[in-house]
Every structure is written in structure tokens, then in C-alpha cells.
Design a protein around this motif. Structure first.
Motif, short mmCIF file in Angstrom:
data_model
loop_
_atom_site.label_atom_id
_atom_site.label_comp_id
_atom_site.label_asym_id
_atom_site.label_seq_id
_atom_site.Cartn_x
_atom_site.Cartn_y
_atom_site.Cartn_z
N ASN A 26 0.94 -1.38 0.00
CA ASN A 26 0.02 0.04 0.08
C ASN A 26 1.00 1.19 -0.05
O ASN A 26 2.14 1.19 -0.07
CB ASN A 26 -0.87 -0.05 1.31
CG ASN A 26 -0.23 -0.02 2.44
OD1 ASN A 26 1.01 0.51 2.68
ND2 ASN A 26 -1.06 -0.84 3.47
N LYS A 27 0.33 2.49 -0.07
CA LYS A 27 0.96 3.64 -0.16
C LYS A 27 1.90 4.00 0.97
O LYS A 27 2.61 5.02 0.95
CB LYS A 27 -0.02 4.75 -0.46
CG LYS A 27 -0.98 5.08 0.59
CD LYS A 27 -1.98 5.97 0.28
CE LYS A 27 -2.96 6.15 1.43
NZ LYS A 27 -4.04 7.27 1.12
N ASP A 28 1.63 3.38 2.52
CA ASP A 28 2.32 3.74 3.33
C ASP A 28 4.08 3.86 3.22
O ASP A 28 4.54 4.53 3.91
CB ASP A 28 2.08 2.79 4.44
CG ASP A 28 0.68 2.77 4.92
OD1 ASP A 28 -0.05 3.62 4.55
OD2 ASP A 28 0.18 1.96 5.90
N ILE A 29 4.51 3.05 2.46
CA ILE A 29 5.90 2.88 2.21
C ILE A 29 6.44 4.24 1.08
O ILE A 29 7.44 4.27 1.03
CB ILE A 29 6.53 1.72 1.46
CG1 ILE A 29 5.93 1.30 0.32
CG2 ILE A 29 5.98 0.50 2.51
CD1 ILE A 29 6.52 0.12 -0.51
N GLY A 30 5.53 4.85 0.73
CA GLY A 30 5.97 6.06 -0.06
C GLY A 30 5.72 5.88 -1.58
O GLY A 30 5.53 6.78 -2.44
N LEU A 31 5.62 4.58 -2.11
CA LEU A 31 5.21 4.28 -3.40
C LEU A 31 4.02 4.21 -3.73
O LEU A 31 2.96 4.00 -2.84
CB LEU A 31 6.15 2.96 -3.72
CG LEU A 31 7.60 2.81 -3.32
CD1 LEU A 31 8.21 1.49 -3.94
CD2 LEU A 31 8.33 4.11 -4.29
N LYS A 32 3.45 4.63 -5.03
CA LYS A 32 2.29 4.36 -5.45
C LYS A 32 1.96 3.08 -5.60
O LYS A 32 2.46 2.04 -6.09
CB LYS A 32 2.18 5.13 -6.94
CG LYS A 32 0.76 5.11 -7.27
CD LYS A 32 0.58 5.60 -9.11
CE LYS A 32 -0.57 5.44 -9.36
NZ LYS A 32 -0.95 6.20 -10.74
N PRO A 33 0.90 2.54 -5.06
CA PRO A 33 0.64 0.95 -5.12
C PRO A 33 0.35 0.45 -6.43
O PRO A 33 -0.11 1.02 -7.46
CB PRO A 33 -0.87 0.94 -4.36
CG PRO A 33 -0.95 2.01 -3.43
CD PRO A 33 -0.20 3.18 -4.16
N PRO A 34 1.04 -0.90 -6.54
CA PRO A 34 0.99 -1.48 -7.89
C PRO A 34 -0.35 -1.77 -8.36
O PRO A 34 -0.92 -2.45 -7.44
CB PRO A 34 2.01 -2.53 -7.87
CG PRO A 34 1.70 -3.18 -6.39
CD PRO A 34 1.50 -1.52 -5.40
N ARG A 35 -0.60 -1.62 -9.73
CA ARG A 35 -1.79 -1.97 -10.15
C ARG A 35 -1.84 -3.11 -11.13
O ARG A 35 -0.87 -3.05 -11.97
CB ARG A 35 -2.77 -0.91 -10.94
CG ARG A 35 -3.24 0.21 -10.04
CD ARG A 35 -3.97 1.27 -10.47
NE ARG A 35 -4.54 2.25 -9.52
CZ ARG A 35 -5.57 1.92 -8.61
NH1 ARG A 35 -6.16 0.89 -8.88
NH2 ARG A 35 -5.85 2.83 -7.76
N ALA A 36 -2.36 -4.28 -10.93
CA ALA A 36 -2.47 -5.37 -11.83
C ALA A 36 -3.63 -6.22 -11.63
O ALA A 36 -4.42 -6.25 -10.65
CB ALA A 36 -1.07 -6.16 -11.27
N LYS A 37 -4.05 -6.85 -12.99
CA LYS A 37 -5.02 -7.78 -12.63
C LYS A 37 -4.42 -9.16 -12.66
O LYS A 37 -3.56 -9.55 -13.53
CB LYS A 37 -5.73 -7.77 -14.26
CG LYS A 37 -7.07 -8.64 -14.05
CD LYS A 37 -8.04 -8.43 -15.25
CE LYS A 37 -9.01 -9.41 -15.05
NZ LYS A 37 -9.99 -9.28 -16.08
N ALA A 38 -4.72 -9.98 -11.84
CA ALA A 38 -4.02 -11.19 -11.29
C ALA A 38 -5.13 -12.52 -11.43
O ALA A 38 -6.12 -12.35 -10.95
CB ALA A 38 -3.34 -11.00 -10.09
#
Length: 209
Positions: A26-38
Motif C-alpha cells: 500500500n501507499k504507506d511506504i511512499g510508493l504508488k501501490p502497484p496496479r495489476a489484474k491477477a
């Protein structure tokens, strides 16, 4: 098979039409959360809340065990606690097999592997290993693990990148330990079993996608 790095410990592995995602965050680490269809999502930490940005009717694996989904075999390996540690850290490392290729993802590994754990990681083709230090392996300890497992390919993860809030070392420190400073980052790693280097360990650095 295609392997993409989505930042930190998150990877997307595509085998044919099947997509497996490992450790979304999630965004807590400063990065934009990855988006993917899995089709399959593998979580090393069962308490992680990084699933919000993952879409699709995926099969969730979040702990030890043996699984087969759409021709992909996933083996969750529980890590033993470090001797003297009061409380065992709940984490799972994974062995993934598809297209004749065996991948190991070592999550946020922060200790040496014992004989039992190493036995579960025999004949690894691609080793994905943390290298940034702090709460995970640093460059020197990562190289020790690599020398024990002897994979054909090693992909570093969990190191310093822009916007990341965690205090980690850069990937260059690891590349220096591996004598691989001339390695050029790839946007995506495409591989077949027949193309794996037979008698050496190749370092592959991926750009965040």
C-alpha cells in the motif's frame, strides 16, 4: 515467461495467459501501490493490506503449503525463527514452478537460511532476493545466500528507489559485491528454460514498472 518488478518486493510473473503477483503493497511506504489484474496473488506476510490495488478473481496464497493453480505450482515455506528471538516473525518465502523454470522469492529475509530451508530451495533457476539492508539482507549477506543456493539468475529487490520512505541501501552496493556494476536495467525480463546460463549466475536488474 515474463517477470516484471512493481517496486519493493512486488513482482508480476506471467506464464502464458496466467498472471501471478507477489507481495503487492500500500501507499504507506511512499510508493504508488502497484496496479495489476491477477489470477494468483502470493503474500509473504499474512497481515499485509496491500491487496486493494489488485483486481481480478484471483486465488490468494498467504502462508505455507503446496498449491497448483492453472499449471503453476507454488510452495510456501515457513521460515524458522532466529535463535534467541522472542517472537517468530510471521513470514513465508516461496518456491514457484512453471514452464520448467523454478523461481524463489525470499520476501523480507533478514537471516541466514538453515539446512532445512536450503533443502527446500534446491535447483533454483531464478532467485529474487532482498539486498537493501535494515530489516532485510544487506548486500554482503545477500551474496552469501546466493552462493549457498547457486541460482542461474539473481534479481535484487528491496533497495533504495525514489519516493521510498524506507532507509535502504542502493542496488549499486549489491552490484559491487557481485562484481556486476556494468549490468543494464531491463524493463521486463523474458526467459525460457533453454536460455538460462548453465554454469554461472547472471544478475538481472529490473526497472520499476
Amino acid at each position: 515467461m515474463h517477470i516484471s518488478w512493481l517496486g519493493q518486493g512486488c513482482f508480476k510473473i506471467q506464464s502464458g495467459e496466467t498472471v501471478l503477483v507477489i507481495d503487492p503493497y500500500n501507499k504507506d511506504i511512499g510508493l504508488k501501490p502497484p496496479r495489476a489484474k491477477a489470477d494468483i496473488v502470493v503474500m509473504s506476510d499474512p497481515d499485509s493490506n496491500g491487496l486493494e490495488s489488485i483486481s481480478g478473481e484471483y486465488f490468494l496464497i498467504n502462508g505455507p503449503g503446496e498449491y497448483e493453480i492453472k499449471g503453476i505450482f507454488v510452495y510456501g515455506i515457513a521460515l524458522d525463527a532466529v535463535e534467541g528471538q522472542k517472537e517468530a516473525r510471521r513470514t513465508t518465502i516461496y518456491r514457484i514452478e512453471s514452464e520448467g523454470i523454478t523461481i524463489a522469492h525470499l520476501d523480507s529475509l533478514n537471516k541466514s537460511l538453515n539446512d532445512k530451508e536450503l533443502e527446500r530451495l534446491e535447483n533454483i533457476d531464478v532467485l529474487i532476493v532482498p539486498v537493501g539492508g535494515g530489516k532485510v539482507l544487506d548486500a554482503k549477506k545477500a551474496v552469501e545466500i546466493i552462493n549457498q543456493i547457486e541460482p542461474s539468475v539473481v534479481i535484487p529487490m528491496q533497495y533504495k528507489i525514489p519516493q521510498l520512505k524506507l532507509n535502504l541501501d542502493s542496488v549499486e552496493k549489491f552490484l559491487k559485491e557481485m562484481n556486476a556494476l556494468k549490468v543494464q536495467p531491463l524493463g521486463k525480463y523474458t526467459l525460457k528454460k533453454k536460455d538460462l546460463p548453465p554454469d554461472r549466475t547472471e544478475v538481472v536488474v529490473l526497472e520499476q514498472s
